[in-house]
Design a protein around this motif. Sequence first.
Motif, PDB file in Angstrom:
ATOM      1  N   GLU A   1       0.845  -1.313   0.084  1.00 46.34           N
ATOM      2  CA  GLU A   1       0.150  -0.063  -0.016  1.00 46.34           C
ATOM      3  C   GLU A   1       0.720   1.162  -0.048  1.00 46.34           C
ATOM      4  O   GLU A   1       0.194   2.175  -0.492  1.00 46.34           O
ATOM      5  CB  GLU A   1      -0.972   0.077   1.236  1.00 46.34           C
ATOM      6  CG  GLU A   1      -1.978  -0.959   1.132  1.00 46.34           C
ATOM      7  CD  GLU A   1      -3.024  -0.900   2.375  1.00 46.34           C
ATOM      8  OE1 GLU A   1      -2.777  -0.258   3.306  1.00 46.34           O
ATOM      9  OE2 GLU A   1      -4.104  -1.551   2.302  1.00 46.34           O
TER      10      GLU A   1
ATOM     11  N   VAL B   1       1.731  -9.757  -2.351  1.00 50.46           N
ATOM     12  CA  VAL B   1       0.336  -9.043  -2.395  1.00 50.46           C
ATOM     13  C   VAL B   1       0.673  -7.712  -2.995  1.00 50.46           C
ATOM     14  O   VAL B   1       1.588  -6.900  -2.466  1.00 50.46           O
ATOM     15  CB  VAL B   1       0.096  -9.129  -0.960  1.00 50.46           C
ATOM     16  CG1 VAL B   1      -1.429  -8.283  -1.025  1.00 50.46           C
ATOM     17  CG2 VAL B   1      -0.255 -10.276  -0.253  1.00 50.46           C
TER      18      VAL B   1
ATOM     19  N   GLU C   1      -1.026  -4.481  -3.508  1.00 47.72           N
ATOM     20  CA  GLU C   1      -2.390  -3.938  -2.856  1.00 47.72           C
ATOM     21  C   GLU C   1      -2.029  -2.216  -2.784  1.00 47.72           C
ATOM     22  O   GLU C   1      -1.171  -1.733  -2.843  1.00 47.72           O
ATOM     23  CB  GLU C   1      -2.668  -4.266  -1.488  1.00 47.72           C
ATOM     24  CG  GLU C   1      -1.660  -4.285  -0.404  1.00 47.72           C
ATOM     25  CD  GLU C   1      -1.778  -4.922   0.890  1.00 47.72           C
ATOM     26  OE1 GLU C   1      -2.903  -5.006   1.341  1.00 47.72           O
ATOM     27  OE2 GLU C   1      -0.894  -5.231   1.441  1.00 47.72           O
TER      28      GLU C   1
ATOM     29  N   THR D   1      -1.142 -12.197  -4.955  1.00 46.46           N
ATOM     30  CA  THR D   1      -2.467 -11.774  -4.912  1.00 46.46           C
ATOM     31  C   THR D   1      -2.652 -10.410  -5.396  1.00 46.46           C
ATOM     32  O   THR D   1      -1.896  -9.232  -4.907  1.00 46.46           O
ATOM     33  CB  THR D   1      -3.058 -12.063  -3.584  1.00 46.46           C
ATOM     34  OG1 THR D   1      -2.996 -13.117  -3.059  1.00 46.46           O
ATOM     35  CG2 THR D   1      -4.296 -11.515  -3.359  1.00 46.46           C
TER      36      THR D   1
ATOM     37  N   LYS E   1      -4.632  -7.121  -5.491  1.00 49.32           N
ATOM     38  CA  LYS E   1      -5.579  -6.226  -4.653  1.00 49.32           C
ATOM     39  C   LYS E   1      -5.848  -5.014  -5.164  1.00 49.32           C
ATOM     40  O   LYS E   1      -6.827  -4.076  -5.084  1.00 49.32           O
ATOM     41  CB  LYS E   1      -5.508  -6.388  -3.204  1.00 49.32           C
ATOM     42  CG  LYS E   1      -5.599  -7.669  -2.551  1.00 49.32           C
ATOM     43  CD  LYS E   1      -5.447  -7.624  -0.918  1.00 49.32           C
ATOM     44  CE  LYS E   1      -5.470  -8.910  -0.331  1.00 49.32           C
ATOM     45  NZ  LYS E   1      -5.388  -8.773   1.033  1.00 49.32           N
ATOM     46  N   SER E   2      -4.891  -4.459  -6.127  1.00 47.66           N
ATOM     47  CA  SER E   2      -4.903  -3.028  -6.397  1.00 47.66           C
ATOM     48  C   SER E   2      -5.770  -2.998  -7.685  1.00 47.66           C
ATOM     49  O   SER E   2      -5.713  -3.896  -8.583  1.00 47.66           O
ATOM     50  CB  SER E   2      -3.543  -2.545  -7.035  1.00 47.66           C
ATOM     51  OG  SER E   2      -2.500  -2.612  -5.912  1.00 47.66           O
TER      52      SER E   2
ATOM     53  N   TYR F   1      -3.728 -14.858  -7.883  1.00 50.95           N
ATOM     54  CA  TYR F   1      -5.007 -14.607  -7.208  1.00 50.95           C
ATOM     55  C   TYR F   1      -5.763 -13.325  -7.272  1.00 50.95           C
ATOM     56  O   TYR F   1      -4.808 -12.176  -6.783  1.00 50.95           O
ATOM     57  CB  TYR F   1      -4.758 -14.940  -5.539  1.00 50.95           C
ATOM     58  CG  TYR F   1      -4.602 -16.366  -5.469  1.00 50.95           C
ATOM     59  CD1 TYR F   1      -5.567 -17.467  -4.870  1.00 50.95           C
ATOM     60  CD2 TYR F   1      -3.393 -16.917  -5.575  1.00 50.95           C
ATOM     61  CE1 TYR F   1      -5.425 -18.675  -4.806  1.00 50.95           C
ATOM     62  CE2 TYR F   1      -3.157 -18.236  -5.398  1.00 50.95           C
ATOM     63  CZ  TYR F   1      -4.056 -18.987  -4.935  1.00 50.95           C
ATOM     64  OH  TYR F   1      -3.819 -20.364  -4.768  1.00 50.95           O
TER      65      TYR F   1
ATOM     66  N   GLU G   1      -8.328 -10.481  -6.878  1.00 51.10           N
ATOM     67  CA  GLU G   1      -9.398 -10.048  -6.036  1.00 51.10           C
ATOM     68  C   GLU G   1     -10.028  -8.348  -6.617  1.00 51.10           C
ATOM     69  O   GLU G   1     -10.974  -8.108  -6.067  1.00 51.10           O
ATOM     70  CB  GLU G   1      -9.015  -9.749  -4.556  1.00 51.10           C
ATOM     71  CG  GLU G   1      -8.529 -11.144  -3.752  1.00 51.10           C
ATOM     72  CD  GLU G   1      -8.042 -10.831  -2.376  1.00 51.10           C
ATOM     73  OE1 GLU G   1      -8.454  -9.780  -1.813  1.00 51.10           O
ATOM     74  OE2 GLU G   1      -7.305 -11.748  -1.653  1.00 51.10           O
ATOM     75  N   SER G   2      -9.125  -7.873  -7.563  1.00 48.09           N
ATOM     76  CA  SER G   2      -9.548  -6.570  -7.922  1.00 48.09           C
ATOM     77  C   SER G   2     -10.214  -6.563  -9.121  1.00 48.09           C
ATOM     78  O   SER G   2      -9.705  -7.412  -9.835  1.00 48.09           O
ATOM     79  CB  SER G   2      -8.256  -5.616  -7.701  1.00 48.09           C
ATOM     80  OG  SER G   2      -7.465  -5.957  -8.798  1.00 48.09           O
TER      81      SER G   2
ATOM     82  N   GLU H   1     -11.106 -14.312  -7.385  1.00 46.48           N
ATOM     83  CA  GLU H   1     -11.930 -14.324  -6.076  1.00 46.48           C
ATOM     84  C   GLU H   1     -13.452 -14.015  -6.214  1.00 46.48           C
ATOM     85  O   GLU H   1     -14.271 -14.097  -5.306  1.00 46.48           O
ATOM     86  CB  GLU H   1     -11.315 -13.632  -5.175  1.00 46.48           C
ATOM     87  CG  GLU H   1      -9.707 -14.209  -4.904  1.00 46.48           C
ATOM     88  CD  GLU H   1      -9.467 -15.676  -4.359  1.00 46.48           C
ATOM     89  OE1 GLU H   1     -10.444 -16.112  -3.690  1.00 46.48           O
ATOM     90  OE2 GLU H   1      -8.720 -16.427  -4.768  1.00 46.48           O
TER      91      GLU H   1
END
Length: 165
Positions: free
Chosen positions: A46, A65, A67, A103, A105-106, A121, A123-124, A141
């Motif tokens: 982050e 990750v 993110e 993963t 997530k961003s 993976y 997620e976003s 996801e």
Amino acid sequence: MKFKTLGILLIVSVLVLVPAAVSAQDTVSSASQPTNDDQLVKALGEDGTWIIIFNEDYSTDKELVMEGEFKNRDEVDRKLALYASDSDHNVTERYTLEAPKITVKSPQARFQNGTFVGDVYVESNNFALNGFTVDGDIYFETKEAKATFTINGGTEITGDLINNF
């Protein structure tokens, strides 16, 4: 008296110009070019940067990750750049990043012109692969993550696309 006036003008100029320069840079962040695991984890996190650039192949045993929300030219954007290019933006070299998994997530993340060895993976939303190879599976996801996923420019996925929802 002249020196005192010049000094005051200099101080006022600095006080006016410095905040303007800082605010102009608020949406600009420099590239991360990690060379060890700690730098890589931080760059993807982050508090990292909008673009992570590699200059050689890299392997880690860390689960990565990506993110945080970042901007590039005032647009939400996040890029993993596993390539070098010339002054005309032609790709001159492609690199490989190997990890057990990453993963994503961003939002608006993209992997460009290289290879990731491991599972991805997602997620976003709006994740993209551009001229990229994933040597592994891609897990979605959410339905939205899969529906907004795009593949461009000769991308290859050696594994399966798997729904985890």
